[in-house]
Write a protein that holds these residues in place. Structure first.
Motif, PDB file in Angstrom:
ATOM      1  N   UNK A   1     -58.498 -46.113  39.926  1.00  0.00           N
ATOM      2  CA  UNK A   1     -58.217 -46.236  38.678  1.00  0.00           C
ATOM      3  C   UNK A   1     -58.968 -46.271  37.616  1.00  0.00           C
ATOM      4  N   UNK A   2     -58.857 -46.447  36.617  1.00  0.00           N
ATOM      5  CA  UNK A   2     -59.824 -46.264  35.655  1.00  0.00           C
ATOM      6  C   UNK A   2     -61.200 -47.080  35.506  1.00  0.00           C
ATOM      7  N   UNK A   3     -61.943 -46.191  34.163  1.00  0.00           N
ATOM      8  CA  UNK A   3     -63.509 -45.983  33.744  1.00  0.00           C
ATOM      9  C   UNK A   3     -62.929 -47.536  32.680  1.00  0.00           C
ATOM     10  N   UNK A   4     -64.247 -47.800  32.616  1.00  0.00           N
ATOM     11  CA  UNK A   4     -63.558 -49.450  31.363  1.00  0.00           C
ATOM     12  C   UNK A   4     -65.379 -49.399  30.556  1.00  0.00           C
ATOM     13  N   UNK A   5     -65.995 -48.628  29.380  1.00  0.00           N
ATOM     14  CA  UNK A   5     -67.307 -48.378  29.034  1.00  0.00           C
ATOM     15  C   UNK A   5     -67.508 -49.374  28.605  1.00  0.00           C
ATOM     16  N   UNK A   6     -68.455 -50.350  29.047  1.00  0.00           N
ATOM     17  CA  UNK A   6     -69.246 -50.998  27.960  1.00  0.00           C
ATOM     18  C   UNK A   6     -70.727 -50.895  27.698  1.00  0.00           C
ATOM     19  N   UNK A   7     -70.658 -51.407  26.375  1.00  0.00           N
ATOM     20  CA  UNK A   7     -71.770 -51.119  25.358  1.00  0.00           C
ATOM     21  C   UNK A   7     -72.596 -52.559  24.888  1.00  0.00           C
ATOM     22  N   UNK A   8     -73.864 -53.344  25.929  1.00  0.00           N
ATOM     23  CA  UNK A   8     -74.261 -54.307  24.893  1.00  0.00           C
ATOM     24  C   UNK A   8     -75.525 -53.637  23.922  1.00  0.00           C
ATOM     25  N   UNK A   9     -75.894 -54.886  23.226  1.00  0.00           N
ATOM     26  CA  UNK A   9     -77.298 -54.410  22.081  1.00  0.00           C
ATOM     27  C   UNK A   9     -77.702 -56.204  22.060  1.00  0.00           C
ATOM     28  N   UNK A  10     -78.986 -56.221  21.844  1.00  0.00           N
ATOM     29  CA  UNK A  10     -78.839 -57.976  20.895  1.00  0.00           C
ATOM     30  C   UNK A  10     -80.285 -57.496  23.045  1.00  0.00           C
ATOM     31  N   UNK A  11     -79.191 -57.668  24.354  1.00  0.00           N
ATOM     32  CA  UNK A  11     -79.809 -58.210  25.753  1.00  0.00           C
ATOM     33  C   UNK A  11     -81.008 -58.459  25.756  1.00  0.00           C
ATOM     34  N   UNK A  12     -81.765 -57.682  25.431  1.00  0.00           N
ATOM     35  CA  UNK A  12     -83.895 -57.133  25.525  1.00  0.00           C
ATOM     36  C   UNK A  12     -83.984 -57.639  24.755  1.00  0.00           C
ATOM     37  N   UNK A  13     -83.948 -58.519  23.442  1.00  0.00           N
ATOM     38  CA  UNK A  13     -84.407 -59.065  23.660  1.00  0.00           C
ATOM     39  C   UNK A  13     -84.816 -60.746  23.982  1.00  0.00           C
ATOM     40  N   UNK A  14     -83.531 -61.447  24.843  1.00  0.00           N
ATOM     41  CA  UNK A  14     -83.661 -62.252  25.519  1.00  0.00           C
ATOM     42  C   UNK A  14     -84.722 -62.123  27.152  1.00  0.00           C
ATOM     43  N   UNK A  15     -84.277 -60.891  27.335  1.00  0.00           N
ATOM     44  CA  UNK A  15     -85.255 -61.062  29.143  1.00  0.00           C
ATOM     45  C   UNK A  15     -85.175 -59.480  29.423  1.00  0.00           C
ATOM     46  N   UNK A  16     -86.201 -58.604  28.906  1.00  0.00           N
ATOM     47  CA  UNK A  16     -85.627 -57.286  29.988  1.00  0.00           C
ATOM     48  C   UNK A  16     -87.430 -57.233  30.606  1.00  0.00           C
ATOM     49  N   UNK A  17     -88.100 -55.899  31.022  1.00  0.00           N
ATOM     50  CA  UNK A  17     -88.468 -55.420  31.970  1.00  0.00           C
ATOM     51  C   UNK A  17     -90.035 -55.191  30.957  1.00  0.00           C
ATOM     52  N   UNK A  18     -91.140 -55.170  31.741  1.00  0.00           N
ATOM     53  CA  UNK A  18     -92.683 -55.039  30.382  1.00  0.00           C
ATOM     54  C   UNK A  18     -92.532 -56.426  29.585  1.00  0.00           C
TER      55      UNK A  18
END
Length: 236
Positions: free
Chosen positions: A142-159
């Motif tokens: 099957x193929x690989x589907x690359x996805x990039x996210x940006x801005x999600x760290x501002x909601x809830x991230x480590x530290x």
């Protein structure tokens, strides 16, 4: 078999996004296949990334089964939901069962979601990728589907404390064209090409992102190489 839990969870998430007044800029969803198996591969910068990466499949009327650490499935609240949505638990010490489970799902036509960095990147840059996603795609054909996210760290991230106030945060998502997973290519080489493609998508998402830090104290969510105060990226 009817999906009794996943659609209502998506509906609840969309309601939450409206309450938070999130602004979405999602491009490339036409690359998500409407039928057949695929490995959706996303960068990992926040605790809710599986929700945002999964949204990319909605226009194609697909559901993504994410591979997640086993501890999430042991939680009294998230555990029953994760199992009901048919996500896949991963024991990092013994991942063979999860790998086989994912292969079976891919061969039956499911989209499997993978975070190849295995953990949240606190520098908000791409960490070293593990080869599991590439090997899965090659073995399942099957193929690989690359996805990039940006801005999600501002909601809830480590530290950092989660921020679920009404903040008008933009969330930018970019989906790349499917990448064939040639079984004759080494998994390491395919993984390297995948990471390069995701780096291009991440940079495109960052360029399109409309917000800038409001001052030095707000610069924590921007990578050091872009002028922010996030920890420097480790060498890859």
């Amino acid at each position: 078999m009817a999906e009794l839990v996943y659609p209502p969870v998506i509906g609840a998430a969309r309601t939450l996004f409206k309450v938070l007044d999130l602004r979405f800029d999602i491009a490339g969803t036409e690359h998500i296949p409407r039928t057949g198996g695929a490995v959706l591969v996303s960068n990992h910068i926040g605790y809710l990334d599986f929700v945002f990466a999964g949204l990319t499949a909605r226009p194609a009327k697909r559901l993504v089964r994410f591979m997640a650490k086993e501890s999430v499935f042991r939680h009294k609240v998230s555990g029953p939901l994760m199992r009901a949505m048919k996500h896949i638990p991963v024991d990092r010490a013994q991942g063979e069962d999860a790998f086989r489970h994912a292969l079976t799902s891919l061969r039956s036509g499911e989209i499997i979601g993978v975070f190849p960095e295995a953990t949240i990147s606190q520098s908000f840059t791409l960490k070293k990728f593990k080869t599991g996603a590439a090997r899965m795609a090659q073995e399942a054909g099957v193929p690989l589907l690359p996805v990039a996210l940006w801005g999600t760290q501002r909601l809830w991230t480590k530290g950092h404390k989660r921020n679920f106030g009404r903040n008008h945060f933009p969330i930018t998502v970019r989906v790349g064209e499917p990448m064939p997973a040639d079984p004759q290519e080494s998994a390491a080489t395919l993984t390297s090409r995948l990471r390069e493609r995701m780096q291009d998508l991440l940079e495109a998402a960052q360029r399109a992102y409309p917000d800038k830090p409001k001052g030095p104290e707000d610069a924590w969510w921007l990578p050091a190489h872009l002028g922010g105060t996030a920890p420097p990226a480790p060498a890859v």
